[in-house]
Scaffold this active site. Structure first.
Site, PDB file in Angstrom:
ATOM      1  N   GLU A 166       7.683   0.967   4.975  1.00 41.91           N
ATOM      2  CA  GLU A 166       7.169  -0.079   6.166  1.00 41.91           C
ATOM      3  C   GLU A 166       7.255  -1.296   5.273  1.00 41.91           C
ATOM      4  O   GLU A 166       7.009  -1.451   3.965  1.00 41.91           O
ATOM      5  CB  GLU A 166       5.651   0.150   6.312  1.00 41.91           C
TER       6      GLU A 166
ATOM      7  N   HIS B 233       0.895  -1.117  -0.166  1.00 37.05           N
ATOM      8  CA  HIS B 233      -0.108  -0.018   0.264  1.00 37.05           C
ATOM      9  C   HIS B 233       0.939   1.199  -0.171  1.00 37.05           C
ATOM     10  O   HIS B 233       2.121   1.193   0.418  1.00 37.05           O
ATOM     11  CB  HIS B 233      -1.069   0.185   1.191  1.00 37.05           C
TER      12      HIS B 233
ATOM     13  N   HIS C 168       3.924   7.240   3.796  1.00 42.98           N
ATOM     14  CA  HIS C 168       4.838   5.976   3.707  1.00 42.98           C
ATOM     15  C   HIS C 168       4.378   5.176   2.800  1.00 42.98           C
ATOM     16  O   HIS C 168       3.475   5.118   2.226  1.00 42.98           O
ATOM     17  CB  HIS C 168       4.945   4.993   5.186  1.00 42.98           C
TER      18      HIS C 168
HETATM   19 CO    CO Z   1       0.983   1.407   6.233  1.00 42.07          CO
END
Ligand code: CO
Length: 134
Positions: A130, A7, A79
């Site tokens: 991440e 994502h 992020h």
């Molecule tokens: Co995230």
């Protein structure tokens, strides 16, 4: 080592307005807001054919994205998340190559109920990364 883009997370000052824009203007499949008190955010998940977008809005005191929104009042990419097969192996490999893992390096359970880690943005082109165990 990294796999799919899981994502892209975008911090937004107005969650309802951002969700409406993705739904009505961009024609995306937008889910209902979800409160994540453990992470200090309310999240709206958006499904795209090849990945997800997560709209993030601060929840409660001391939200980890409050400072980001103070610096970026109209919002911005917060992020990106890449999938890895084994998060401990990925961490050890990254640390051995000099990358900095945020926190104490112990994976935490992320917004999707899977172990995640964050990597220092200064080590990755100014982008907070991440890693999520797929
Ligand atoms: Co995230």
């Amino acid at each position: 080592m990294i796999g799919r883009l899981n994502h892209v997370a975008i911090a937004v000052p107005d969650l309802a307005a951002a969700a409406a824009q993705y739904r009505d203007t961009l024609g995306a499949e937008v889910h209902a807001p979800q409160e994540e008190p453990d992470h200090g955010v309310t999240v709206v998940f958006i499904d795209l054919p090849n990945t997800k977008i997560e709209l993030l809005h601060p929840l409660g005191e001391g939200s980890p994205i409050a400072g980001f929104l103070a610096k970026n009042p109209s919002g911005g990419i917060h992020h990106i998340c890449y999938e890895v097969e084994d998060i401990h192996a990925a961490r050890d490999q990254l640390v051995a190559k000099g990358a900095r893992v945020l926190g104490d390096g112990t994976p935490k359970i992320g917004a999707h109920g899977k172990p995640v880690l964050f990597l220092h943005p200064r080590d990755f082109c100014g982008t907070l990364v991440e890693l999520e165990q797929a």
